[in-house]
Design an enzyme around this catalytic site. Structure first.
Site, PDB file in Angstrom:
ATOM      1  N   GLN A  93       0.939  -1.257   0.035  1.00 29.37           N
ATOM      2  CA  GLN A  93      -0.030  -0.039  -0.140  1.00 29.37           C
ATOM      3  C   GLN A  93       0.981   1.377  -0.059  1.00 29.37           C
ATOM      4  O   GLN A  93       1.815   1.376   0.824  1.00 29.37           O
ATOM      5  CB  GLN A  93      -0.880  -0.035   1.335  1.00 29.37           C
ATOM      6  N   HIS A  99      -8.593   2.114  -1.344  1.00 24.73           N
ATOM      7  CA  HIS A  99      -8.997   1.955  -2.553  1.00 24.73           C
ATOM      8  C   HIS A  99      -8.792   0.248  -3.168  1.00 24.73           C
ATOM      9  O   HIS A  99      -8.073  -0.559  -2.639  1.00 24.73           O
ATOM     10  CB  HIS A  99      -7.816   2.654  -3.358  1.00 24.73           C
ATOM     11  N   HIS A 101      -8.204  -1.672  -6.572  1.00 24.07           N
ATOM     12  CA  HIS A 101      -7.867  -1.680  -7.942  1.00 24.07           C
ATOM     13  C   HIS A 101      -8.479  -2.614  -8.830  1.00 24.07           C
ATOM     14  O   HIS A 101      -9.146  -3.690  -8.352  1.00 24.07           O
ATOM     15  CB  HIS A 101      -6.602  -2.059  -8.254  1.00 24.07           C
TER      16      HIS A 101
HETATM   17  P1  5GP Z   1      -1.292   1.197  -3.768  1.00 22.26           P
HETATM   18  O1  5GP Z   1      -0.068   0.652  -3.978  1.00 22.26           O
HETATM   19  O2  5GP Z   1      -1.347   2.033  -2.471  1.00 22.26           O
HETATM   20  O3  5GP Z   1      -2.509  -0.212  -3.554  1.00 22.26           O
HETATM   21  O4  5GP Z   1      -1.850   2.120  -5.127  1.00 22.26           O
HETATM   22  C1  5GP Z   1      -1.803   3.297  -5.293  1.00 22.26           C
HETATM   23  C2  5GP Z   1      -1.938   3.548  -6.656  1.00 22.26           C
HETATM   24  O5  5GP Z   1      -2.368   5.018  -6.878  1.00 22.26           O
HETATM   25  C3  5GP Z   1      -0.870   3.330  -7.682  1.00 22.26           C
HETATM   26  O6  5GP Z   1      -1.300   2.292  -8.600  1.00 22.26           O
HETATM   27  C4  5GP Z   1      -0.526   4.746  -8.117  1.00 22.26           C
HETATM   28  O7  5GP Z   1      -0.281   4.609  -9.441  1.00 22.26           O
HETATM   29  C5  5GP Z   1      -1.913   5.576  -8.008  1.00 22.26           C
HETATM   30  N1  5GP Z   1      -1.687   6.936  -7.812  1.00 22.26           N
HETATM   31  C6  5GP Z   1      -0.876   7.380  -6.895  1.00 22.26           C
HETATM   32  N2  5GP Z   1      -0.836   8.860  -7.051  1.00 22.26           N
HETATM   33  C7  5GP Z   1      -1.834   9.126  -7.871  1.00 22.26           C
HETATM   34  C8  5GP Z   1      -2.648  10.348  -8.431  1.00 22.26           C
HETATM   35  O8  5GP Z   1      -2.114  11.363  -7.965  1.00 22.26           O
HETATM   36  N3  5GP Z   1      -3.535  10.087  -9.129  1.00 22.26           N
HETATM   37  C9  5GP Z   1      -4.016   8.915  -9.669  1.00 22.26           C
HETATM   38  N4  5GP Z   1      -4.981   9.094 -10.395  1.00 22.26           N
HETATM   39  N5  5GP Z   1      -3.423   7.847  -9.108  1.00 22.26           N
HETATM   40  C10 5GP Z   1      -2.499   7.863  -8.248  1.00 22.26           C
END
Ligand code: 5GP
Length: 137
Positions: A93, A99, A101
């Site tokens: 994360q 969130h 995906h």
């Molecule tokens: P995690 O690794 O926390 O599950 O995923 C976070 C996701 O947020 C990543 O896939 C990354 O590309 C996306 N993300 C990070 N910053 C932004 C942003 O400013 N805008 C959008 N639309 N996505 C973001």
């Protein structure tokens, strides 16, 4: 607690390709997609992950995932989706606003599942016992 980038998107302080919105949730394209159409579903309420989410918020997020998954698949021209969610630093994360995906998939070849391991003798029942003991209803 510092405001996350997703809360800034929810508040329209920074731009995003928003594809769906209702009272409790928002869905927008991931800025660095694993595949075109990779969509994130978030609750509007500030919530870090599965460890602090309340049941109504969790239900709302999952319902939005259910509602838009076919549109993500078909809009991306895909044949399936992976629905994935990371909770905690060691689980990958990066953004500490809950969130989920939705990642379009086009061919089986392109998708790699995580490597699998085998349990040693007694290991599965030991960890299952510990999980059962930690469940609170
Ligand atoms: P995690 O690794 O926390 O599950 O995923 C976070 C996701 O947020 C990543 O896939 C990354 O590309 C996306 N993300 C990070 N910053 C932004 C942003 O400013 N805008 C959008 N639309 N996505 C973001």
């Amino acid at each position: 607690m510092e405001e996350t980038i997703f809360m800034k998107i929810i508040k329209r302080e920074i731009p995003a390709e928003i594809v769906y919105e209702d009272e409790l949730t928002l869905a927008f394209l991931d800025i660095a997609p694993n595949n075109p159409g990779h969509t994130l579903v978030v609750p509007k309420k500030a919530t870090q992950n599965v460890f602090d989410v309340d049941s109504a918020t969790w239900a709302a997020v999952l319902e939005t995932v259910r509602k838009i998954a076919p549109a993500v698949r078909d809009g991306a021209g895909a044949t399936g989706v992976n629905i994935q969610s990371n909770h905690g630093v060691d689980a990958g994360q990066e953004v500490f606003h809950l969130h989920i995906h939705i990642i379009p998939r086009f061919t089986k070849k392109e998708f790699q599942f995580w490597p699998k391991i085998e349990y040693g003798p007694g290991e599965a029942s030991a960890v299952a016992d510990k999980i059962r003991a930690n469940i609170s209803t």
